[in-house]
Scaffold this motif. Sequence first.
Motif, PDB file in Angstrom:
ATOM      1  N   GLY A   1      40.685   6.771  36.495  1.00 29.22           N
ATOM      2  CA  GLY A   1      41.073   7.718  35.471  1.00 29.22           C
ATOM      3  C   GLY A   1      39.948   8.619  35.046  1.00 29.22           C
ATOM      4  N   LYS A   2      38.724   8.219  35.406  1.00 34.86           N
ATOM      5  CA  LYS A   2      37.550   9.016  35.036  1.00 34.86           C
ATOM      6  C   LYS A   2      36.855   9.606  36.259  1.00 34.86           C
ATOM      7  N   GLU A   3      37.576   9.663  37.368  1.00 32.58           N
ATOM      8  CA  GLU A   3      37.007  10.249  38.576  1.00 32.58           C
ATOM      9  C   GLU A   3      36.703  11.727  38.352  1.00 32.58           C
ATOM     10  N   SER A   4      35.835  12.261  39.186  1.00 27.64           N
ATOM     11  CA  SER A   4      35.539  13.691  39.139  1.00 27.64           C
ATOM     12  C   SER A   4      36.790  14.472  39.542  1.00 27.64           C
ATOM     13  N   PHE A   5      36.782  15.774  39.274  1.00 31.68           N
ATOM     14  CA  PHE A   5      37.934  16.599  39.624  1.00 31.68           C
ATOM     15  C   PHE A   5      38.227  16.528  41.118  1.00 31.68           C
ATOM     16  N   GLU A   6      37.171  16.556  41.938  1.00 32.02           N
ATOM     17  CA  GLU A   6      37.358  16.512  43.389  1.00 32.02           C
ATOM     18  C   GLU A   6      37.971  15.189  43.832  1.00 32.02           C
TER      19      GLU A   6
ATOM     20  N   TYR B   1      45.404   9.676  33.849  1.00 27.36           N
ATOM     21  CA  TYR B   1      45.884  10.492  34.963  1.00 27.36           C
ATOM     22  C   TYR B   1      46.904  11.519  34.484  1.00 27.36           C
ATOM     23  N   TYR B   2      47.814  11.071  33.630  1.00 29.12           N
ATOM     24  CA  TYR B   2      48.884  11.968  33.171  1.00 29.12           C
ATOM     25  C   TYR B   2      48.308  13.139  32.380  1.00 29.12           C
ATOM     26  N   TYR B   3      47.417  12.867  31.436  1.00 31.43           N
ATOM     27  CA  TYR B   3      46.877  13.936  30.605  1.00 31.43           C
ATOM     28  C   TYR B   3      45.913  14.839  31.357  1.00 31.43           C
ATOM     29  N   ARG B   4      45.427  14.348  32.504  1.00 29.69           N
ATOM     30  CA  ARG B   4      44.600  15.214  33.356  1.00 29.69           C
ATOM     31  C   ARG B   4      45.475  15.928  34.391  1.00 29.69           C
ATOM     32  N   ARG B   5      46.797  15.790  34.204  1.00 26.30           N
ATOM     33  CA  ARG B   5      47.788  16.484  35.038  1.00 26.30           C
ATOM     34  C   ARG B   5      47.778  16.012  36.494  1.00 26.30           C
TER      35      ARG B   5
END
Length: 248
Positions: A29-34, A99-103
Amino acid sequence: MLKKSFLILSMVCLSLSVTAQESGAPEKGKESFEELDKLDQGTNLERKQYKNISENNKDRVINSIKLLTIVTANFGDEVPDSKTALDKIKKDYKIVLRYYYRRAYIASGKAMVILEKDINTLLGKFAKSYDTKTQNLLAECADTITGQEQAQLVDTSTEGVKPVVPYREIAEAQQKLRIAYGQLGLATDMTRDDRYYDAIVHYRIAKDYGIKILTDFKEQEADKKVITDKYAKDLVDNKNQIVSQNTK
């Protein structure tokens, strides 16, 4: 002095490097954008479907976690490793939300599917425990009613002797026991359909009727208290409350 300081700094950096390697991948859930983008690959249809799963199942998951929090606090010692399993469920729900809030809807939906399976597994273990407790309680009620009926038959066959318990009270207890077994039957049917949340609700209703039957047959308050003390934890749990919170 400078050389010594450089040596210490090098050792610290090496230690941090080893620690980072041991920790492995970043927290879910805290992974980088990539990295998150790689986890969230899929078609537009999959994205829509998994987004719906995250949104539509959210309330059910929240209610299930609330129920598990209560039953684990009350009866966790009867279900091995239930507290550990509940902690994991709560952590995994945070991941779903991240995950959900990061779309990242595909990653969120997939995590939600796994989470619901884990929730249902733990609810199933508690439902099995509730079934055993309820079966034993209602069997005790059946024995009590049978004993009262037998005592009345003996007493009424002796002229001038008052029945131990009026038959009206026995009839009321019989009706309550029929309702209790009806609730137990509903709970059993629901466990067969893996509807463990609903099953626990009906097990609780059945236990409430059973405890009422046992206390109604006691005339003295001290005798009633013996019953309520025996089933004190069940009475609190039946109200969807945690025992320790209720008794503070």
